[in-house]
Design an enzyme around this catalytic site. Structure first.
Site, PDB file in Angstrom:
ATOM      1  N   HIS A 100      53.566  42.857  51.434  1.00 17.59           N
ATOM      2  CA  HIS A 100      52.930  42.475  50.173  1.00 17.59           C
ATOM      3  C   HIS A 100      52.430  41.029  50.173  1.00 17.59           C
ATOM      4  O   HIS A 100      51.642  40.654  49.301  1.00 17.59           O
ATOM      5  CB  HIS A 100      53.897  42.709  48.995  1.00 17.59           C
ATOM      6  CG  HIS A 100      55.012  41.715  48.891  1.00 17.59           C
ATOM      7  ND1 HIS A 100      56.263  41.927  49.423  1.00 17.59           N
ATOM      8  CD2 HIS A 100      55.070  40.489  48.310  1.00 17.59           C
ATOM      9  CE1 HIS A 100      57.037  40.898  49.158  1.00 17.59           C
ATOM     10  NE2 HIS A 100      56.341  39.999  48.494  1.00 17.59           N
ATOM     11  N   ASP A 130      57.650  47.588  53.727  1.00 20.24           N
ATOM     12  CA  ASP A 130      57.201  46.263  53.303  1.00 20.24           C
ATOM     13  C   ASP A 130      57.344  45.250  54.437  1.00 20.24           C
ATOM     14  O   ASP A 130      57.955  44.192  54.283  1.00 20.24           O
ATOM     15  CB  ASP A 130      57.951  45.781  52.067  1.00 20.24           C
ATOM     16  CG  ASP A 130      57.252  44.585  51.399  1.00 20.24           C
ATOM     17  OD1 ASP A 130      56.086  44.321  51.729  1.00 20.24           O
ATOM     18  OD2 ASP A 130      57.891  43.908  50.563  1.00 20.24           O
ATOM     19  N   SER A 203      59.338  35.407  50.105  1.00 21.80           N
ATOM     20  CA  SER A 203      59.126  36.731  50.702  1.00 21.80           C
ATOM     21  C   SER A 203      58.652  36.609  52.143  1.00 21.80           C
ATOM     22  O   SER A 203      57.697  35.876  52.433  1.00 21.80           O
ATOM     23  CB  SER A 203      58.104  37.521  49.900  1.00 21.80           C
ATOM     24  OG  SER A 203      58.646  37.984  48.703  1.00 21.80           O
TER      25      SER A 203
END
Length: 355
Positions: A100, A130, A203
């Protein structure tokens, strides 16, 4: 005259001594001591200093340019930028980050620990897990070792490293708060929950053990930023070689809607103790219907692994590849049944439905 000078000198001396006395008695702060710290704490502090020195060179900032963003009124879309983190896994310039972070970007740039900025190529990515694999040109990059997430224990010391606030990497120390259950499917995993902090920009950053080995990749954070959630590195190690070969992994679909089984309904159905997930509906023409799954069935296990809630059930099904056969243990009208169902790819018209 001498008497006057003596009087003035005495007055000055009294003022000076009084000021010094006030400074000593009414100081706004207390100076630090040169005494030694507690040896155990000192040893722990030095250990984390060495950990940071070992791991930080292999952690990078990801800058995704040209990502499409939407105006607040939901109208026109315009290209924008976003930032995340990543880590080097191979000296030849292979880098892992979260899918993402880079999805939709027209250009991806890497900021290394030594401040160099390099363009990166997206080799492959998978939205279900992911994870994304990037590549920068060069040699002898400082790569991190990948450890074993299966051996993690609740309470184990870990650290997360990322670029949440700008051009400098940040280290947060914590413990494994929850390991979660592992499943014998490729992407049917529980996130590792850790008290090592995570924020916007974290992230894709690594979660490392006290040996500096990567045991997970941070992909989510709690709203307050005091809790991070990481993909187990054991899952990533399974999927990356296949992505590197150019394989496109298609995930499974069963075609049911499920909900949590209440105590009252379990009692009505004659299931004690209450467990499993309730099938609310079966979509026509989908694998569940072909496998003779019916509404009001209670699915107790998938391939022998007990399921306790809808989220867990959906994660196992959607983390199993399409074409795989799954064995479902079902409770129906007082009987235990076994059903084998072959999963298919998820039809586009079913987007947003459960599993």
């Amino acid at each position: 005259m001498n008497r006057l000078l003596s009087s003035l000198f005495l007055s000055f001396l009294l003022v000076f001594v009084g000021a010094a006395s006030f400074s000593q008695e009414h100081s706004l702060w207390r100076g630090g001591t040169t005494g030694e710290a507690d040896p155990e704490l000192e040893r722990l502090s030095r250990a984390f200093e060495r950990l940071a020195e070992k791991v930080q060179p292999g952690v990078v900032q990801i800058r995704a340019h040209g990502k499409v963003s939407t105006d607040a009124d939901g109208g026109s879309q315009r290209p924008g930028n976003s930032r995340g983190s990543g880590f080097i896994i191979n000296p030849d310039g292979y880098i892992l980050t979260a899918h993402h972070v880079i999805v939709g970007a027209s250009e991806v740039e890497i900021l290394l620990h030594d401040r160099r900025r390099l363009k990166a190529q997206v080799i492959a990515s998978d939205p279900q897990v992911d994870v994304a694999l990037l590549k920068v040109e060069g040699k002898e990059f400082p790569a991190l070792a990948l450890g074993d997430s299966n051996g993690l224990k609740v309470g184990e010391l870990v650290a997360s490293l990322s670029y949440p606030f700008g051009r400098e990497s940040s280290l947060s120390q914590g413990i494994i708060s929850r390991k979660g259950r592992s499943q014998n499917v490729l992407a049917g995993f529980d996130f590792i929950q850790t008290s090592a902090g995570a924020n916007a920009g974290s992230s894709g950053g690594p979660l490392v053990n006290i040996r500096g080995e990567t045991v997970g990749m941070i992909t989510m954070a709690s709203q307050s930023g005091n809790m991070g959630f990481a993909i187990p590195i054991s899952v990533i190690k399974k999927i990356i070689p296949r992505l590197l070969k150019g394989e496109k992994i298609v995930w499974g679909w069963l075609g049911v809607r499920v909900s949590e089984l209440t105590l009252e309904l379990a009692d009505t159905l004659g299931l004690s103790p209450a467990r499993g997930v309730l099938v609310n509906s079966v979509l026509p023409g989908q694998p569940a219907e072909k496998g003779k799954i019916l509404p009001r069935d209670v699915i107790l296990a998938v391939n022998g692994a007990e399921v306790d809630n809808p989220r867990e059930f959906t994660r196992i099904i959607s983390g199993t590849e399409a074409g795989s056969e799954v064995k479902l243990t079902i409770f129906r009208q007082g009987e235990l049944l076994q059903r084998s169902v072959t999963l298919t790819p998820k039809p586009k018209e079913t987007e947003g439905r459960e599993g």
